[in-house]
Design an enzyme around this catalytic site. Structure first.
Site, PDB file in Angstrom:
ATOM      1  N   THR A 158      -9.648 -49.696 -56.293  1.00 58.77           N
ATOM      2  CA  THR A 158      -9.054 -48.934 -57.952  1.00 58.77           C
ATOM      3  C   THR A 158     -10.141 -48.755 -58.474  1.00 58.77           C
ATOM      4  O   THR A 158     -10.985 -49.699 -58.150  1.00 58.77           O
ATOM      5  CB  THR A 158      -8.123 -50.001 -58.525  1.00 58.77           C
ATOM      6  OG1 THR A 158      -7.384 -50.538 -57.489  1.00 58.77           O
ATOM      7  CG2 THR A 158      -7.694 -49.622 -59.728  1.00 58.77           C
ATOM      8  N   PHE A 160     -12.249 -47.954 -62.537  1.00 58.62           N
ATOM      9  CA  PHE A 160     -11.797 -48.311 -63.520  1.00 58.62           C
ATOM     10  C   PHE A 160     -12.916 -47.910 -64.558  1.00 58.62           C
ATOM     11  O   PHE A 160     -13.852 -47.090 -63.997  1.00 58.62           O
ATOM     12  CB  PHE A 160     -11.813 -49.814 -64.171  1.00 58.62           C
ATOM     13  CG  PHE A 160     -10.798 -50.377 -62.795  1.00 58.62           C
ATOM     14  CD1 PHE A 160      -9.367 -51.214 -63.491  1.00 58.62           C
ATOM     15  CD2 PHE A 160     -10.891 -50.989 -62.083  1.00 58.62           C
ATOM     16  CE1 PHE A 160      -8.934 -52.371 -62.771  1.00 58.62           C
ATOM     17  CE2 PHE A 160      -9.976 -51.975 -61.327  1.00 58.62           C
ATOM     18  CZ  PHE A 160      -8.945 -52.108 -61.889  1.00 58.62           C
TER      19      PHE A 160
END
Length: 173
Positions: A158, A160
């Protein structure tokens, strides 16, 4: 998001926010110096909620970080894998662990997020319910890791973003 924020700012106090909008408001109103929000995942693509909020936020993107997603089965102290009947987590996390869940015949419980699931499992203290979350969440909520790296895909990552109320250099984390 908490784990990403901790990786970037290991000596700072994290301010928990229930939603992405709450995170943005905390930075806008000075309750937080920075916000750390997920924007895309290698398996699931764009995280649409944040893409709707960012343009209107007035905040600046001052950095980014990538976090390898490592899902773990977390249970209350003393629980074993054979005690577990149901697992609770964010629907995306449950989807990322389909094979493990199916292999063990667990019933799934959709929740708002992974860390919140760990907190709720700890509070319930029911040996038959586990959370799917990070090792970091296990440490925070006093849970035991019953199974590690249960995600279906090892390359799951992921991205960020670090948000700030003004333009500045991102602090080295």
């Amino acid at each position: 998001s908490h784990a990403a924020a901790h990786a970037l700012f290991p000596n700072e106090q994290a301010i928990p926010c229930a939603t992405f909008a709450d995170t943005i408001v905390a930075v806008q109103h000075g309750r937080a110096d920075y916000g750390v929000v997920p924007v895309e995942n290698s398996l699931y693509g764009r995280i649409t909620d944040i893409h709707h909020l960012l343009p209107e936020s007035g905040l600046y993107i001052i950095g980014e970080t990538f976090l390898r997603v490592e899902m773990n089965l977390l249970g209350v102290p003393g629980a074993t894998l054979s005690d577990i009947r149901s697992v609770q987590s964010l629907s995306v996390a449950l989807g990322q662990c389909r094979k493990f869940i199916s292999q063990h015949g667990f019933r799934t419980i959709n929740a708002v997020d992974t860390a919140g699931s760990a907190r709720e499992v700890a509070q319930k203290a029911d040996r038959s319910v586990a959370a799917i979350a990070s090792r970091f969440a296990a440490q925070i909520y006093g849970l035991e890791v019953l199974a590690t790296n249960i995600e279906d895909e090892a390359h799951n990552t992921t991205r960020f973003l670090v948000l700030s109320p003004g333009p500045q250099e991102a602090p080295a984390g």
